[in-house]
Design an enzyme around this catalytic site. Structure first.
Site, mmCIF file in Angstrom:
data_model
loop_
_atom_site.group_PDB
_atom_site.id
_atom_site.type_symbol
_atom_site.label_atom_id
_atom_site.label_comp_id
_atom_site.label_asym_id
_atom_site.label_seq_id
_atom_site.Cartn_x
_atom_site.Cartn_y
_atom_site.Cartn_z
ATOM 1 C CB CYS A 1 -97.411 65.580 15.267
ATOM 2 S SG CYS A 1 -97.275 63.782 15.321
ATOM 3 C CG HIS B 1 -107.543 47.652 0.821
ATOM 4 N ND1 HIS B 1 -106.839 46.481 0.896
ATOM 5 C CD2 HIS B 1 -107.744 47.880 -0.498
ATOM 6 C CE1 HIS B 1 -106.614 46.002 -0.321
ATOM 7 N NE2 HIS B 1 -107.144 46.853 -1.183
HETATM 8 O O1 LIG Z 1 -95.775 61.935 18.077
HETATM 9 C C1 LIG Z 1 -95.481 63.029 18.466
HETATM 10 C C2 LIG Z 1 -94.856 64.017 17.617
HETATM 11 O O2 LIG Z 1 -93.759 63.504 16.945
HETATM 12 C C3 LIG Z 1 -94.513 65.324 18.276
HETATM 13 O O3 LIG Z 1 -94.437 66.231 17.237
HETATM 14 C C4 LIG Z 1 -93.225 65.323 19.041
HETATM 15 O O4 LIG Z 1 -93.284 64.412 20.119
HETATM 16 C C5 LIG Z 1 -92.921 66.717 19.544
HETATM 17 O O5 LIG Z 1 -91.679 66.712 20.143
HETATM 18 P P1 LIG Z 1 -90.998 68.055 20.695
HETATM 19 O O6 LIG Z 1 -91.862 68.547 21.804
HETATM 20 O O7 LIG Z 1 -89.653 67.606 21.196
HETATM 21 O O8 LIG Z 1 -90.916 69.037 19.597
#
Ligand SMILES: O=C[C@H](O)[C@H](O)[C@H](O)COP(=O)(O)O
Length: 399
Positions: free
Chosen positions: A314, A347
């Site tokens: 992500c 690990h």
């Molecule tokens: O941990 C979450 C990730 O970084 C997401 O990809 C992020 O929060 C997405 O953000 P946005 O909706 O502003 O693109």
């Protein structure tokens, strides 16, 4: 090249060198005892498998007076007779594929080749005949020989027959095995645990050049599949094995949110180019999605055993790693450099890595994935700790 007649067959005893054996240009193996005479030479595989040496001893004697080795000679080394050339540089490599080379591999001091009646005898475990007996007559000589177990319940059929037949009769679980060139050496090094692994190493090395992975996807014939897996641990814990030979390729699933679609696509193509069986669980466009949806999807696939490892991405890698880790069967490690990725395997027995597409570049992501896929769980003191991750009730109160 046809099958050499028996008395003409060059006789090799082959095993991959261990790291301690290696020296510049010469094999320093001491442990090896040739069946009878002949100089030892250590060959280095071509660039894509360059870390592996093969010790090859040509039997003494000449022409028809050369005595072929007998099974059981040569101590506990594997014996390959009949011009097995595998991927040795002086033979051009990959010729195993099309040559009608006959393989005969036995584990341990196997004694003489079994008589036909023995080969036709049903396997004690699955009640199926495994030998190249009557059922196989006219279809080549293959056959996984009578199966044995390796002490852990895994069925370890002996293999004797022609290399091409060995592939044709693959179990249904066989998968394409090509690896990215930079990973192959890593895996080959890890594969010298058994002589059958060494055999597969050569089959695989030759195959990668010949592109016969496609052939591996043909339906199975023969009895091997009925023997696999026999591990009491079940397929998820058992190593993938082909006729007792560990299979290299793994099924990988990859998932992301909208922030990592481009990186996911690049990594997917890269892995597929390397021969991996990769399933992209989405999303496939940049429309905003919620990372838990895709994290849970990936976790379910890992949990039900449909894939061996996962890659979750992500924007930061944080959110999707949390989602994946909510599935007890998953051990997801968020990494941003290769050492962490390797340690996560060694690990923590991590089966998923998470990456942050907004924090980690493509090349670094590839380095992390290479380290992750190229490492194995070390077990030992780490095993009980990892067990506690899946079973918190096993953890002790430290106070
Ligand atoms: O941990 C979450 C990730 O970084 C997401 O990809 C992020 O929060 C997405 O953000 P946005 O909706 O502003 O693109």
């Amino acid at each position: 090249m046809g099958v050499p007649r028996r008395h003409e067959a060059p006789c090799f005893v082959v095993r991959p060198c261990r790291p301690a054996d290696r020296g510049p240009g010469a094999c320093l193996c001491r442990r090896f005892r040739p069946a009878f005479g002949g100089p030892a030479r250590c060959d280095r595989l071509p660039a894509d498998g360059g870390a592996i040496h093969e010790l090859r001893l040509r039997a003494g004697g000449r022409g028809r007076h050369r005595r072929p080795p007998r099974l059981g000679e040569g101590r506990d080394e594997e014996r390959l007779s009949g011009g097995v050339r595998a991927a040795l540089p002086d033979h051009g490599g990959g010729q195993l594929h099309d040559a009608a080379h006959r393989l005969r591999v036995r584990r341990g001091a196997g004694g003489a080749r079994p008589r036909r009646s023995e080969r036709d005898r049903a396997c004690g475990e699955c009640q199926e005949p495994h030998g190249p007996g009557r059922a196989d007559r006219g279809r080549g000589r293959l056959g996984p020989g009578h199966a044995r177990t390796d002490g852990t319940g895994n069925h370890l059929p002996q293999i004797h027959g022609r290399a091409r037949d060995l592939r044709r009769h693959r179990p249904a679980r066989w998968r394409p095995v090509a690896l990215p060139p930079d990973r192959r050496a890593v895996h080959l090094q890890r594969l010298h645990r058994s002589r059958q692994d060494a055999l597969w190493l050569r089959l695989q090395a030759g195959a990668a050049r010949q592109g016969w992975q496609a052939a591996l996807s043909r339906p199975i014939r023969g009895g091997e599949a009925r023997c696999w897996p026999k591990s009491p641990a079940g397929p998820r814990e058992a190593p993938h094995r082909i006729a007792g030979v560990r299979v290299l390729a793994e099924r990988i699933v990859i998932a992301s949110d909208h922030a990592a679609v481009a990186l996911k696509a690049a990594l997917t193509n890269w892995l597929r180019d390397g021969g991996y069986d990769v399933e992209d669980l989405g999303p496939h466009d940049m429309n905003s999605v919620d990372y838990p949806d895709y994290g849970y999807r990936l976790a379910r696939v890992i949990a039900n055993g449909a894939a061996d490892r996962g890659i979750a991405i992500c924007g930061s890698g944080i959110g999707i790693s949390i989602a994946v880790n909510r599935e007890p069967a998953c051990r997801c490690a968020l990494v941003s450099e290769p050492l962490s990725a390797r340690l996560a395997r060694e690990h923590n027995n991590a089966n998923v890595i998470a990456l942050g597409a907004r924090l980690t570049g493509e090349e670094m992501a590839k380095a992390c994935i290479s380290a992750f896929l190229g490492a194995d769980f070390l077990g030992g003191r780490h095993a009980a700790r990892v067990d506690q991750l899946s079973n918190p009730q096993l953890a002790k109160d430290p106070s």
